[in-house]
Design a protein around this motif. Structure first.
Motif, PDB file in Angstrom:
ATOM      1  N   ALA A 171     -15.257  -3.318  56.823  1.00  0.00           N
ATOM      2  CA  ALA A 171     -14.816  -4.702  56.983  1.00  0.00           C
ATOM      3  C   ALA A 171     -13.304  -4.706  57.149  1.00  0.00           C
ATOM      4  CB  ALA A 171     -15.223  -5.530  55.773  1.00  0.00           C
ATOM      5  N   VAL A 172     -12.809  -5.592  58.010  1.00  0.00           N
ATOM      6  CA  VAL A 172     -11.381  -5.634  58.309  1.00  0.00           C
ATOM      7  C   VAL A 172     -10.973  -7.071  58.629  1.00  0.00           C
ATOM      8  CG1 VAL A 172     -11.632  -5.129  60.788  1.00  0.00           C
ATOM      9  CG2 VAL A 172      -9.541  -4.441  59.607  1.00  0.00           C
ATOM     10  N   ALA A 173      -9.716  -7.372  58.417  1.00  0.00           N
ATOM     11  CA  ALA A 173      -9.171  -8.679  58.789  1.00  0.00           C
ATOM     12  C   ALA A 173      -7.763  -8.490  59.326  1.00  0.00           C
ATOM     13  CB  ALA A 173      -9.156  -9.620  57.588  1.00  0.00           C
ATOM     14  N   LEU A 183     -11.536 -16.471  63.932  1.00  0.00           N
ATOM     15  CA  LEU A 183     -12.726 -15.846  64.514  1.00  0.00           C
ATOM     16  C   LEU A 183     -13.363 -14.998  63.432  1.00  0.00           C
ATOM     17  CD1 LEU A 183     -11.171 -14.443  67.842  1.00  0.00           C
ATOM     18  CD2 LEU A 183     -11.900 -16.789  67.344  1.00  0.00           C
ATOM     19  N   ILE A 184     -14.648 -15.249  63.161  1.00  0.00           N
ATOM     20  CA  ILE A 184     -15.361 -14.469  62.152  1.00  0.00           C
ATOM     21  C   ILE A 184     -16.493 -13.715  62.840  1.00  0.00           C
ATOM     22  CG2 ILE A 184     -16.662 -14.485  59.998  1.00  0.00           C
ATOM     23  CD1 ILE A 184     -15.234 -17.109  59.279  1.00  0.00           C
ATOM     24  N   PHE A 185     -16.361 -12.403  62.851  1.00  0.00           N
ATOM     25  CA  PHE A 185     -17.386 -11.521  63.409  1.00  0.00           C
ATOM     26  C   PHE A 185     -18.240 -11.003  62.262  1.00  0.00           C
ATOM     27  CE2 PHE A 185     -14.148 -11.578  66.577  1.00  0.00           C
ATOM     28  CZ  PHE A 185     -14.749 -11.270  67.790  1.00  0.00           C
ATOM     29  N   ASN A 186     -19.522 -10.780  62.523  1.00  0.00           N
ATOM     30  CA  ASN A 186     -20.364 -10.113  61.537  1.00  0.00           C
ATOM     31  C   ASN A 186     -21.282  -9.138  62.253  1.00  0.00           C
ATOM     32  OD1 ASN A 186     -23.438 -11.319  61.239  1.00  0.00           O
ATOM     33  ND2 ASN A 186     -22.033 -12.784  62.181  1.00  0.00           N
ATOM     34  N   GLY A 187     -21.435  -7.964  61.633  1.00  0.00           N
ATOM     35  CA  GLY A 187     -22.280  -6.915  62.192  1.00  0.00           C
ATOM     36  C   GLY A 187     -21.466  -5.785  62.797  1.00  0.00           C
ATOM     37  N   LYS A 205      -4.427 -15.980  65.850  1.00  0.00           N
ATOM     38  CA  LYS A 205      -5.672 -16.385  65.218  1.00  0.00           C
ATOM     39  C   LYS A 205      -6.011 -15.394  64.106  1.00  0.00           C
ATOM     40  CE  LYS A 205      -7.316 -18.587  69.387  1.00  0.00           C
ATOM     41  NZ  LYS A 205      -6.186 -19.428  69.337  1.00  0.00           N
ATOM     42  N   LEU A 206      -6.600 -15.910  63.061  1.00  0.00           N
ATOM     43  CA  LEU A 206      -7.036 -15.085  61.949  1.00  0.00           C
ATOM     44  C   LEU A 206      -8.393 -14.492  62.310  1.00  0.00           C
ATOM     45  CD1 LEU A 206      -6.133 -14.354  59.088  1.00  0.00           C
ATOM     46  CD2 LEU A 206      -7.297 -16.409  58.293  1.00  0.00           C
ATOM     47  N   ILE A 207      -8.541 -13.198  62.136  1.00  0.00           N
ATOM     48  CA  ILE A 207      -9.769 -12.497  62.498  1.00  0.00           C
ATOM     49  C   ILE A 207     -10.365 -11.869  61.244  1.00  0.00           C
ATOM     50  CG2 ILE A 207     -10.791 -10.689  63.947  1.00  0.00           C
ATOM     51  CD1 ILE A 207      -9.267 -12.881  65.556  1.00  0.00           C
ATOM     52  N   PHE A 208     -11.668 -12.064  61.056  1.00  0.00           N
ATOM     53  CA  PHE A 208     -12.406 -11.378  60.003  1.00  0.00           C
ATOM     54  C   PHE A 208     -13.580 -10.665  60.651  1.00  0.00           C
ATOM     55  CE2 PHE A 208     -10.458 -14.918  57.705  1.00  0.00           C
ATOM     56  CZ  PHE A 208      -9.899 -14.268  56.625  1.00  0.00           C
TER      57      PHE A 208
END
Length: 167
Positions: free
Chosen positions: A126-128, A76-80, A134-137
């Protein structure tokens, strides 16, 4: 030059979801969300889900829970919403849900950002990590920041990290 300590497994396609956190963007104006999807597809990964949610903790939390239960998703890649303004709640919400944090991601991202934008990089949260296997960014909403994170950190390590989670 990128140093790869050992080769990744070939031909692994990673299945991803892209979530833009914004009070103002629409699918037509979401340049960062579009860029993430484009870069993933160009690297032969798939984008199975894409959505935009308001920068509201409950909406971010609900989206993470919903996508976390999706069996075919790897990443899952979040932005903002990663800054320090009062409406920036993405980091706080996601960081509280992560079961494991990858501190090196945020550290390296801020280091690389510093090389591009100077001391303003300290404002990035920014964090991961890992949530529900699941891998989260979680990236800033800036297209320049997204491109930096995707090209220098996420895409070079995506197959390796997902492989580690699958063990």
């Amino acid at each position: 030059m990128t140093h790869i300590p050992h080769p990744d497994s070939p031909a692994i396609t990673v299945t991803c979801a892209v979530v833009t956190v914004s009070d103002t963007r629409s699918p037509e104006t979401d340049k960062s969300g579009q860029l993430i999807q484009e870069l993933l597809c160009n690297a032969n990964h798939s984008v199975e889900a894409y959505t935009i949610v308001k920068d509201e903790p409950m909406q971010i939390h609900e989206q993470m829970e919903l996508l976390g239960k999706h069996p075919s998703l790897d990443v899952l890649i979040f932005n903002g919403g990663t800054g320090i303004a009062s409406r920036d709640t993405t980091y706080d919400t996601i960081e509280n849900l992560l079961e494991k944090i990858l501190p090196g991601f945020g550290e390296l991202f801020r280091f690389l950002s510093y090389q591009e934008i100077g001391s303003r990089a300290i404002a990035s949260r920014a964090v991961a990590g890992v949530y529900q296997q699941k891998l989260i960014f979680s990236l800033p909403g800036s297209s320049n920041a997204v491109r930096l994170a995707m090209e220098k950190l996420i895409l070079p390590e995506l197959v390796h990290l997902v492989g580690q989670l699958r063990k």
